[in-house]
Each structure stands twice: as structure tokens, then as C-alpha cells.
Design an enzyme around this catalytic site. Structure first.
Site, PDB file in Angstrom:
ATOM      1  N   ARG A   1       0.848  -1.186   0.000  1.00  0.00           N
ATOM      2  CA  ARG A   1       0.000   0.000   0.000  1.00  0.00           C
ATOM      3  C   ARG A   1       0.887   1.240   0.000  1.00  0.00           C
ATOM      4  NH1 ARG A   1      -4.428  -1.684  -1.790  1.00  0.00           N
ATOM      5  NH2 ARG A   1      -5.480   0.227  -1.113  1.00  0.00           N
TER       6      ARG A   1
ATOM      7  N   HIS B   1       0.381   0.571 -10.009  1.00  0.00           N
ATOM      8  CA  HIS B   1      -0.474  -0.257  -9.147  1.00  0.00           C
ATOM      9  C   HIS B   1      -0.985  -1.482  -9.916  1.00  0.00           C
ATOM     10  CE1 HIS B   1      -3.266  -0.014  -5.386  1.00  0.00           C
ATOM     11  NE2 HIS B   1      -2.940  -1.267  -5.673  1.00  0.00           N
TER      12      HIS B   1
ATOM     13  N   GLU C   1      -2.508   8.423  -5.952  1.00  0.00           N
ATOM     14  CA  GLU C   1      -2.490   7.752  -7.248  1.00  0.00           C
ATOM     15  C   GLU C   1      -3.425   8.480  -8.216  1.00  0.00           C
ATOM     16  OE1 GLU C   1      -3.221   3.566  -6.606  1.00  0.00           O
ATOM     17  OE2 GLU C   1      -1.314   3.310  -5.562  1.00  0.00           O
TER      18      GLU C   1
END
Length: 415
Positions: A232, A279, A261
Site C-alpha cells: 500500500r 499499481h 495515485e
């Protein structure tokens, strides 16, 4: 008819448990603005998201019909868990669905980092031939520190042993016995800092783990260490990482997740010693189908039969224990309702005793059921087993639970 809204891209085949069920209507409305979602959410019984949709308190407050919020994946930091709990909404995830995908991506990132593969590719495709510039290091007999020995951390450790790496594992719940069975060494964070050549992070993002790997930690590490984060964003302090790489304390890093993000720190994304991917840890066809299947099947089970498996804001109870306590669920509620009819006044404190065969069982669900029945007699019908403990606290009430091995006429008593 139960209505389900899907607001992030989800595998269509993974939704079959709902789309092929006569009791469900599924609407895919990807990319809704927060204010639009807040306007329409009141029409739905369940919400399915990945990581893009931010399920805020404002959205949850508008969700008067919502019973389930499902995260098709593991991390739930994009969902306001406290707000959902207060509203009595179950939050579920799919903890096992992307384990293999995230594990393999971690290993791919570690190999790419060790051998400078992205940098070499970029150089060659731009017309250069720079073999000497991209000399790497081997994984063989290097020490890997795994921070977080949950599902993914454990699978990474198993596969890293295939490269004959020495594994140091850190986790608050890792025992010496389990470490021995895995063939790794249980270590502290400081021990990992001092000994590891590679450090990979696999913890959830919590207030305790935010900034866990920071400037102070980088100073403790072995010079030339390499970091991988496919867990994370926020666990590693991004600017501190950039500074440590630029100073030479850290040889390089491979980062798949970011505090924001898309990422906002060009020092991170444009550093030649830091490999970045957008990601992608769970981005495989197989993983997306698995997580979609998991949450779809659980939404179906929750709404049609009340069966809960992966709730974030409810105590986890195994299927075996659930079967054992099932006869007592109705009994406990009936006892509480009878008690309120006899005394006809709101309790100030609640004392629950369990006897005999319930002595060794997890009775968290029974306790919630009884307290819900007691409070429902005086408070509104919005109380359920999800929010009952918060309602109890908000009204200044206290409760206690005592368990005794000897038997009585009834296995449960209320005072």
C-alpha cells in the site's frame, strides 16, 4: 429485488453469482463523480468498488438502503470504515483473490530491480548499447527482509527461498514455531534493517504502519539495500525514500503503490534508480476474476441468507464455530427481549455470562445479538450487529462478558 451498483472496472464473468441470480439487478456505472454517487446510492442494497472509488462519509450517510460495501481486492483504505459501521453497513473484501498476482509481481519487481531490466530496455530501445552501465546483482544467497508475513508476504518468502535467499520475516503475529515451519528467521524491524540486502513490504496501511519505513529507518539500513513496495502507498515515506536513494544509502527501489495515485512526486517517478509501475500488483486476468467472484458470492449470501465470511467490521467466526453457536443465536435474542419486557427500563450496564459448552467458543456474535435486542427495545430499528457496539458506546453504556466452564440449566445468562 436487490440492487447492486458497481462503480469501478470489475470482471464481468466474476459477477455471474449476481447477474445470473433472479433476486439481483446489477448496474455497472464506472467513473461516477462523488456527488453523483451520493445522489444515487440511496437506491442500492450493495456497492462494489476496487481502489478508484472513494467511499466517503458523505456517500455513506446518503446510503439509507445500503447493506454491503464490497472491495474487490484486499485494501479498504478508500472506504470510511467508521462511517459504514455507524450506519450499520457491512464492509467486506476479498483477502485471498489477488495473493498469487501480488506475490508474482513482487518477485518480478525484485528481479527487475536487481538486474536493471527497465533501465536497460529503455536504453536499448533508444538506440544505445550500454552493457557495462547496467551491471546488476544476484539474488542467490542474498538476505531478504519481509515486512509483514500475511498471505502475500508468506508466499513471497516461499518463492524467494527458491532463489536460495536467506529470509528474515517480521510480523507482530509471527511466532518462532511458524517461522521455523516456513524455513525463515523471525526478526525485528531493526534486525532486518541491519542485515537485509532487499526489503519488501507487505503490511496493510493503518495508522500504525503509515510511514513505517521513514528517514530514521533508512539511516539504520545496510548501505546499498534495495526496497520493494507492492503493498500500500504510504507505508514507505516517499520523499524519505527519494532522499535515501539520492544519497546512496539505498541502491534502488521498485514501487507499485503510491500515497497519491496517480503519483505526484516526480523525484520518485523520474528517478533512474527507482522502478515504478501503476499499481499493477493485482492486475492479472485470473486475480480480477477471483476477487470479483469472491465479493459477488458473498454479497449474494449476505443478502439472501445472512452468511458473512470476510467482514472488515464484524468479528470473524469460522464456519465450525458458527455451526456450534447457531442454535443459541435465536435463544440469545429471545432472552434479551424477554428481559426487557420484564424490567421495562433501559439498562445502565449489561453483564453476559456463558457456561459449559460455550466456555471455549468465540461468542462475539452472540454478544452483539443480545445487546442489539436489548437496545432495540428503546432505540430505533437502525441498530444491527454491525453498529451495535458503537451505539452502546454513544449512549454511555457498558457491558461485560464472563465465561465459566461449569454448566447451568441455560448456557447463557443476562444480568
Amino acid at each position: 429485488m436487490y440492487k447492486v451498483i458497481v462503480t469501478d472496472p470489475i470482471s464481468a464473468s466474476g459477477l455471474k453469482a449476481l447477474t445470473e441470480h433472479d433476486a439481483f439487478q446489477v448496474e455497472q456505472r464506472v467513473g461516477l463523480e462523488p456527488e453523483v454517487l451520493a445522489e444515487v446510492i440511496g437506491d442500492y442494497d450493495a456497492l462494489i468498488v476496487r481502489s478508484q472509488t472513494q467511499v466517503t462519509r458523505d456517500i455513506i450517510q446518503a446510503a439509507d438502503r445500503l447493506k454491503v460495501i464490497a472491495r474487490a481486492g484486499v485494501g479498504v483504505d478508500n472506504i470510511d470504515i467508521d462511517a459504514a459501521t455507524e450506519k450499520g453497513i457491512i464492509v467486506i473484501n476479498a483477502p485471498a483473490g489477488n495473493t498469487i498476482a501480488a506475490t508474482e509481481h513482487t518477485l518480478a519487481m525484485m528481479l527487475a530491480l536487481a538486474r536493471n531490466i527497465p533501465q536497460a530496455y529503455g536504453s536499448l530501445t533508444s538506440g544505445k548499447w550500454e552493457r557495462k552501465l547496467f551491471k546488476g546483482v544476484e539474488l542467490y544467497q542474498k538476505t531478504l527482509g519481509v515486512v509483514g508475513m500475511g498471505r502475500i508476504g508468506t508466499e513471497v518468502a516461499k518463492r524467494a527461498k527458491g532463489f536460495q535467499m536467506n529470509i528474515l520475516g517480521y510480523d507482530p503475529f509471527l511466532t518462532e514455531d511458524r517461522a521455523k515451519k516456513l524455513g525463515i528467521i523471525k526478526a525485528s524491524l531493526d534486525e532486518i534493517a541491519a542485515q537485509a540486502d532487499f526489503i519488501t513490504v507487505h503490511t496493510p496501511l493503518t495508522p500504525e504502519t503509515r510511514g513505517l519505513i521513514n528517514a530514521e529507518y533508512f539511516e539504520k539500513t545496510k548501505k546499498g539495500v534495495r526496497f520493494i513496495n507492492c503493498a500500500r502507498g504510504g507505508i514507505i515515506d516517499e520523499q524519505a525514500l527519494v532522499d535515501a536513494v539520492n544519497s546512496g544509502q539505498v541502491a534502488g527501489a521498485a514501487i507499485d503503490v503510491f500515497e497519491h495515485e496517480p503519483p505526484e512526486n516526480p523525484g520518485l517517478t523520474q528517478n533512474p534508480k527507482i522502478i515504478v509501475t501503476p499499481h499493477l500488483g493485482a492486475s492479472t486476468t485470473e486475480a480480477q476474476e477471483k476477487v470479483a467472484e469472491s465479493v459477488s458470492e458473498e454479497i449474494r449470501d449476505i443478502l439472501t441468507s445472512g452468511s458473512v465470511q470476510h467482514a472488515i467490521n464484524l468479528p470473524h467466526i469460522s464456519a465450525t464455530v458458527k455451526q456450534k453457536i447457531k442454535p443459541y443465536l435465536t435463544l440469545s435474542e429471545q432472552m434479551a427481549e424477554l428481559l426487557m419486557q420484564i424490567f421495562k427500563k433501559a439498562p445502565k450496564t449489561i453483564k453476559i455470562n456463558y457456561y459449559g459448552e460455550l466456555f471455549l467458543e468465540d461468542t462475539g456474535l452472540l454478544t452483539r445479538q443480545m445487546i442489539k435486542a436489548l437496545l432495540s427495545y428503546y432505540l430505533d430499528s437502525s441498530i444491527n450487529i454491525v453498529n451495535v457496539m458503537q451505539v452502546l458506546k454513544a449512549h454511555g453504556l457498558s457491558y461485560s462478558v464472563q465465561k465459566m466452564p461449569h454448566t447451568k440449566d441455560l448456557p447463557i445468562s443476562l444480568n
